[in-house]
Design an enzyme around this catalytic site. Sequence first.
Site, PDB file in Angstrom:
ATOM      1  CE  LYS A  36      12.424 -40.267   5.530  1.00  0.00           C
ATOM      2  NZ  LYS A  36      11.949 -41.375   5.831  1.00  0.00           N
ATOM      3  CG  HIS A  47       4.649 -39.525   9.810  1.00  0.00           C
ATOM      4  ND1 HIS A  47       4.863 -38.648  10.868  1.00  0.00           N
ATOM      5  CD2 HIS A  47       5.883 -40.219   9.456  1.00  0.00           C
ATOM      6  CE1 HIS A  47       6.187 -38.631  11.451  1.00  0.00           C
ATOM      7  NE2 HIS A  47       6.859 -39.596  10.658  1.00  0.00           N
ATOM      8  CD  GLU A  93       7.320 -45.300   7.597  1.00  0.00           C
ATOM      9  OE1 GLU A  93       7.483 -44.108   7.463  1.00  0.00           O
ATOM     10  OE2 GLU A  93       6.490 -45.737   6.738  1.00  0.00           O
TER      11      GLU A  93
END
Length: 377
Positions: free
Chosen positions: A45, A173, A249
């Site tokens: 993304k 996250h 990530e």
Amino acid sequence: MQTLINHELLNNDEPFFVADLDVVESQHMLWKSEMPRVHPYYAVKCNPDARVIEKLAALGANFDCASRAEIDLVLSLGVDASRIIYANPCKQGSSITYAKEKGINVMTFDNEDELVKVQKHFPEAELVLRILTDDSKSKCQLGLKFGASMERAEKLIMKAKSMDLNVVGISFHVGSNCGDIQSYQKAIQSARNLFDMAENVCGYKFKLLDIGGGFPGLKTSTEFFKKIAEVCRSSIDRLFGEDIKIISEPGRFYVAGAYTLVVQVTSRRIIDATAETERRAMYYLNDGVYGSFNCLIFDHVEIEPIVFQRHESTEILECSLWGPTCDSMDCLVKKTKLPLLEVGDFLIFEDMGAYTLASSSTFNGFSKPNVVYVNKY
């Protein structure tokens, strides 16, 4: 890079990015050096440039996809489905079916309704529970949207067990560009607590920990990244054995510093001095907040123009910078000082690889910038 920019400017009056894939590779080497146990799954993304994906795939990185389009892109470039995690906790049922058809087995969740959808569409999936962490010191606080509290996470683990679903690990996250290094340590400890609870209460034997993304990728942030890595390394080594797979990530970490944006001054307004104000300028550029500079709004970045002009000037003026659309919101910089620019001069913006081109639009009919590469993969 200057030679390449000069070459592009000869016959080009549109904005363009200059991408240096060697930066992507050097960032990968830095990652492997500082966090050798943590397998990077590049967050597509952030910047879905096929050249970046091909480069990272060749280097051995895997991929975090959050939509069918991202899955299709990565698979179309020859990446095996086993190298993809479907890291979107809230998916359409048809998207879960699609992941199953494509052979993508690992996916995240953070709510009970997601478990119901998985049970219906892909009961064999390997599920990773995303938990809520303290992201109050981050520029982008993703906990506002995703993540189960510790209390809720325990209930979700028990619910998944009752539904005979296969939960394999925990993800978190701490937010993008987190300024509190200890947030990582606290989150890793929380994950360890849930590993233990899942085994003791439900009989799960988790095998995966995902420590998320948001790691800084600017050219000036390397030392801060190393401090983050040190905390993550020590916490992971203390709390998780070698039998646990650790992934992450990273997105901006890889590409933020690899892209430079070149824009042109297309128009200007010179506002004469008054008794109260000095002479000043308004410069209109061929890219703006509806395009590559959407990062000003969505990613809370700070930009610094670098003058790359064809015309010399010793006069320094207070000025503002504006994008090309007809919206008065399309302002890049409200107040700065630059040498007097003329129509046709250029400005350069460094560190523009993350969440720029990926989320730009063609509002008002203005095209997205092309990308030229310093090197060919």
